[in-house]
Design an enzyme around this catalytic site. Sequence first.
Site, PDB file in Angstrom:
ATOM      1  N   ALA A 120       7.632   1.954 -10.637  1.00  0.00           N
ATOM      2  CA  ALA A 120       6.451   1.158 -10.956  1.00  0.00           C
ATOM      3  C   ALA A 120       5.212   1.860 -10.416  1.00  0.00           C
ATOM      4  CB  ALA A 120       6.589  -0.223 -10.328  1.00  0.00           C
TER       5      ALA A 120
ATOM      6  N   GLY B  46      11.636   1.389  -9.985  1.00  0.00           N
ATOM      7  CA  GLY B  46      11.727   0.969 -11.382  1.00  0.00           C
ATOM      8  C   GLY B  46      12.170   2.114 -12.283  1.00  0.00           C
TER       9      GLY B  46
ATOM     10  N   GLU C 228      15.746   1.711 -12.040  1.00  0.00           N
ATOM     11  CA  GLU C 228      16.228   0.439 -12.591  1.00  0.00           C
ATOM     12  C   GLU C 228      16.298   0.509 -14.111  1.00  0.00           C
ATOM     13  OE1 GLU C 228      13.203  -1.600 -10.244  1.00  0.00           O
ATOM     14  OE2 GLU C 228      14.753  -3.030  -9.655  1.00  0.00           O
TER      15      GLU C 228
ATOM     16  N   GLU D 157      12.147   0.931  -2.650  1.00  0.00           N
ATOM     17  CA  GLU D 157      11.223  -0.199  -2.525  1.00  0.00           C
ATOM     18  C   GLU D 157      11.107  -0.721  -1.102  1.00  0.00           C
ATOM     19  OE1 GLU D 157      13.221   0.305  -5.057  1.00  0.00           O
ATOM     20  OE2 GLU D 157      12.366  -0.432  -6.924  1.00  0.00           O
TER      21      GLU D 157
HETATM   22  N1  T1G Z   1       2.905   4.772  -8.323  1.00  0.00           N
HETATM   23  C1  T1G Z   1       1.652   5.285  -8.352  1.00  0.00           C
HETATM   24  N2  T1G Z   1       1.353   6.525  -7.946  1.00  0.00           N
HETATM   25  C2  T1G Z   1       2.363   7.290  -7.511  1.00  0.00           C
HETATM   26  C3  T1G Z   1       3.695   6.820  -7.457  1.00  0.00           C
HETATM   27  C4  T1G Z   1       3.940   5.506  -7.889  1.00  0.00           C
HETATM   28  N3  T1G Z   1       5.175   4.968  -7.893  1.00  0.00           N
HETATM   29  N4  T1G Z   1       4.474   7.810  -6.962  1.00  0.00           N
HETATM   30  C5  T1G Z   1       3.661   8.845  -6.746  1.00  0.00           C
HETATM   31  N5  T1G Z   1       2.400   8.547  -7.067  1.00  0.00           N
HETATM   32  C6  T1G Z   1       1.220   9.428  -7.001  1.00  0.00           C
HETATM   33  C7  T1G Z   1       0.917   9.845  -5.589  1.00  0.00           C
HETATM   34  O1  T1G Z   1       0.081   8.895  -4.959  1.00  0.00           O
HETATM   35  C8  T1G Z   1       0.228  11.160  -5.816  1.00  0.00           C
HETATM   36  O2  T1G Z   1      -1.097  10.882  -6.213  1.00  0.00           O
HETATM   37  C9  T1G Z   1       0.942  11.745  -7.024  1.00  0.00           C
HETATM   38  O3  T1G Z   1       1.557  10.628  -7.673  1.00  0.00           O
HETATM   39  C10 T1G Z   1       2.011  12.772  -6.685  1.00  0.00           C
HETATM   40  O4  T1G Z   1       2.878  12.182  -5.712  1.00  0.00           O
HETATM   41  C11 T1G Z   1       9.805  -2.850 -10.080  1.00  0.00           C
HETATM   42  C12 T1G Z   1       8.371  -2.477  -7.686  1.00  0.00           C
HETATM   43  C13 T1G Z   1       8.234  10.611  -6.519  1.00  0.00           C
HETATM   44  C14 T1G Z   1       9.115  11.658  -4.407  1.00  0.00           C
HETATM   45  O5  T1G Z   1       8.405   4.241  -3.949  1.00  0.00           O
HETATM   46  O6  T1G Z   1       8.261   8.843  -3.326  1.00  0.00           O
HETATM   47  O7  T1G Z   1       9.322   0.761  -8.696  1.00  0.00           O
HETATM   48  O8  T1G Z   1      -2.260  11.761  -4.240  1.00  0.00           O
HETATM   49  O9  T1G Z   1       2.193  13.685  -3.822  1.00  0.00           O
HETATM   50  O10 T1G Z   1       5.541  14.899  -2.999  1.00  0.00           O
HETATM   51  O11 T1G Z   1      11.370  -2.312  -8.431  1.00  0.00           O
HETATM   52  O12 T1G Z   1       5.661  10.402  -5.013  1.00  0.00           O
HETATM   53  O13 T1G Z   1      -2.028  13.136  -6.304  1.00  0.00           O
HETATM   54  O14 T1G Z   1      -3.490  11.086  -6.288  1.00  0.00           O
HETATM   55  O15 T1G Z   1       4.036  11.979  -3.528  1.00  0.00           O
HETATM   56  O16 T1G Z   1       6.243  15.488  -5.357  1.00  0.00           O
HETATM   57  C15 T1G Z   1       9.059   2.697  -6.106  1.00  0.00           C
HETATM   58  C16 T1G Z   1       7.051   6.693  -4.657  1.00  0.00           C
HETATM   59  C17 T1G Z   1       7.827   2.044  -6.663  1.00  0.00           C
HETATM   60  C18 T1G Z   1       8.386   6.283  -5.189  1.00  0.00           C
HETATM   61  C19 T1G Z   1       7.125  12.641  -5.583  1.00  0.00           C
HETATM   62  N6  T1G Z   1       8.876   4.112  -6.110  1.00  0.00           N
HETATM   63  N7  T1G Z   1       6.800   8.096  -4.854  1.00  0.00           N
HETATM   64  O17 T1G Z   1       6.698  13.260  -4.399  1.00  0.00           O
HETATM   65  O18 T1G Z   1       4.351  14.003  -5.038  1.00  0.00           O
HETATM   66  S1  T1G Z   1       7.957   0.310  -6.621  1.00  0.00           S
HETATM   67  C20 T1G Z   1       8.550   4.798  -5.023  1.00  0.00           C
HETATM   68  C21 T1G Z   1       7.393   9.072  -4.150  1.00  0.00           C
HETATM   69  C22 T1G Z   1       8.941  -0.076  -7.935  1.00  0.00           C
HETATM   70  C23 T1G Z   1      10.268  -1.831  -9.108  1.00  0.00           C
HETATM   71  C24 T1G Z   1       9.298  -1.501  -8.115  1.00  0.00           C
HETATM   72  C25 T1G Z   1       6.924  10.463  -4.379  1.00  0.00           C
HETATM   73  C26 T1G Z   1       7.863  11.330  -5.225  1.00  0.00           C
HETATM   74  P1  T1G Z   1      -2.312  11.770  -5.742  1.00  0.00           P
HETATM   75  P2  T1G Z   1       3.332  12.958  -4.407  1.00  0.00           P
HETATM   76  P3  T1G Z   1       5.719  14.509  -4.426  1.00  0.00           P
END
Ligand code: T1G
Length: 705
Positions: free
Chosen positions: A63, A104, A107, A127
């Site tokens: 997400a 997500g 999922e 999450e």
């Molecule tokens: N949403 C929005 N922006 C995101 C994002 C996300 N999920 N993940 C990364 N970004 C942005 C980040 O801020 C950065 O932006 C750029 O992408 C590159 O990321 C319904 C509720 C995938 C391992 O928790 O762990 O799904 O700084 O620098 O080191 O259940 O990003 O360049 O402007 O981190 O290669 C659950 C979060 C969401 C994964 C990549 N997902 N992301 O790492 O790059 S909740 C997460 C990460 C959800 C559902 C629910 C890492 C990565 P900017 P980065 P990276």
Amino acid sequence: MPDPDHLDRRGAVGVITLDNPPVNALSLSLRVALQDAFEAGLEDPEIEAFVIHSAGRMFSAGADIREFDSGAAGESPTLGELIAMIEASPKPVVAAVHGAAFGGGFELPLGCHARVSVPGTRVGLPEVTLGIVPGAGGTQRLPRLIGVPAALDAIVSGKPMKAEKGYELGLIDEMASSLDDLVDVAVRLAEKLAAEDGPPPKVRDRDDRLAEARENPGLFDDFRASIARRARGFEAPYACIECIEAAVEKPFDEGLAFERETFTRCRNSLQSKAQRHVFFAEREARRVRGVEKATPKASISQAAVLGCGTMGGGIAMCFANAGIPVRVTETEQGALDRGMDKIRGNYASTVSKGRLSEADAEARLALIEPTLDFDSIADADIVIEAVFEDMALKKEIFTRLDAICRPDAIMATNTSSLDVDEIAAVTSRPEQVVGLHFFSPANVMRLLEIVRGEKTSPEVLASVMAMSGRIGKVGIVVGVCDAFAANRMLYPYAQQAGFLIEEGAFPEQVDRVIYEFGFPMGPFGLGDLAGLDVGWRVRQHREPTRPKDLRYSPIADRLYEMGRYGQKTNRGWFRYEEGSRTPIPDLEVTELIVRTSEELGIERREISDEEILQRCMYPLINMGARVLEEGISERSSDLDLVWLYGYGFPRYRGGPMFYADSVGVDHVYETMKRFHEVHTDWLEPAPLLERLAREGGTFGDWSAS
Ligand code: T1G
Ligand code: NAD
């Protein structure tokens, strides 16, 4: 706007490509595009099955976390609606997953009828690290696929799993040998499923793995007990467990509804806001004034550490652990041997705890080369000085380094209090000099303060930022000042703790309040761990500059004079049984404290837990405000990370500056003002704190420009 998804035809298979750089976050526009492509394929009589895959370096990061606060996450089609539509599809859908599939983004594949992946891919539900539960069926489908114990581990830890492991567990149906084959393998599987009779298999209908869990009713309570220590204070891990329990106990749709309610409750909690703040703070911290993405970085393939004492040995281990060869030097064999023995002991202890194999420990040790030959470090890409805290000695060392190091070598000092600019000034290349302030024990603590000198070049900063990630540290750039950001903010905290016990509290009360707030230990337990002799030596060093007209608590000095050095002597602020780290209040200390209050003419009073918390926290926040307005730190979220990774500030409170914003900057200011009126010394509100309070601002919104 992301590119709209493509729907391509491969024979009778519709191939949908998610394309929303950089991480294919499932934002509203992408969800709409996916829905459009899918509906078009459902209507197309030529299409009998689907494959969903992604462009770019990963399947999906889940997400879009930025939508959490805007409300767009709840707009139709929600991810839950999309997944329900896919799962109910009469035409089978296969997910082809590469890179990473998180939250997500994982999922979605769980709602598909089969999953294909490639080696090296990571999948998971992180999450919980954002203070929420998976909100699109993850807690209901994962246990149905891999069983409750494995799902509990994965969801409650939030740790990703390799696709190879997922294949063993039955989560991934087929593995392609390489990324080039991924879609082909998925298309073939989709064709095979389409050729089968009846509706495609749905994860929601599976019950065999849940039935196993029903036979073991103690499973959930046992699991809760097993995480009690590491999850203390956090709400989300327990909410995840409840959702998985619901998967076992309720029909699928009811379980899903329970997950949804729990998700919404968590998402709106302060804990989740704090943990999302930390997620973005970590990414923000990588942005450093004057450093661009294109700024060249030195590649670091050989390191050197000067001094193999407490810090030097730990720093050398950090490099070895990251596979980078490192030389360590001392001036005398005995010191070198002692340092290497300590390193060996550390590795042996990790091996004995089962956290490292004997062979890996040997391989790491082999990367550490002890030497008395100073000149042998001439070819290092980076040299980190960790000798005694003595300016004359550091200047002498940097003069020698200047003479032998390669022109492009990075020359770093681990000083905790000396002026990095003064050290850099003895060299002919101050732009190559930087402070790298590790925290003790250096091989364990995640925080690395990167001290930017007046002349430190952007290339050097970019290089050490990249290096800090490689050696497992969270690098935070700070400016030159006495004690930098972390320790400078620690002093008022420890100092007020000291005053509180003179006024009527006792160490055990202060430590309990701080522990209950969520720190791993209170200031007195921390003092005993670090060693009261260490604190005493630092104070001796500072004695000439100590303002004699300001309040000073002598109790710590008295304990030192009594030979109470903390855990190492089994006596400090507390007493310790031989071999135990559990602090026990000690009558001798209680008496000393009461006697000191009397001598100082302080009438002891009952001190509330609330006052203890505020007297410890607000002065450190106040110092944070000074650090910000002096430009020592670029943004308040950097200070939050400093406290999270340096001192164990509870992550679910987001760090001290976020905490100040959440209780209200005006409240912090008014309380500080009241403290200042009563206690005068050391507690004057910082101008920035006052200004933000007056203007109704927050530290989060404040920026230096
Ligand atoms: N949403 C929005 N922006 C995101 C994002 C996300 N999920 N993940 C990364 N970004 C942005 C980040 O801020 C950065 O932006 C750029 O992408 C590159 O990321 C319904 C509720 C995938 C391992 O928790 O762990 O799904 O700084 O620098 O080191 O259940 O990003 O360049 O402007 O981190 O290669 C659950 C979060 C969401 C994964 C990549 N997902 N992301 O790492 O790059 S909740 C997460 C990460 C959800 C559902 C629910 C890492 C990565 P900017 P980065 P990276
Ligand atoms: P330490 O006394 O444990 O180690 C210093 C080592 O440097 C000793 O082994 C000594 O033999 C060696 N040494 C002295 N002169 C040398 C020389 N000319 N060449 C090579 N080696 C030499 O001290 P420490 O606690 O490791 O502190 C080292 C530095 O790290 C200091 O600047 C200190 O302020 C800083 N620091 C310490 C901590 C901490 O918690 N101990 C934390 C952060 C930073």
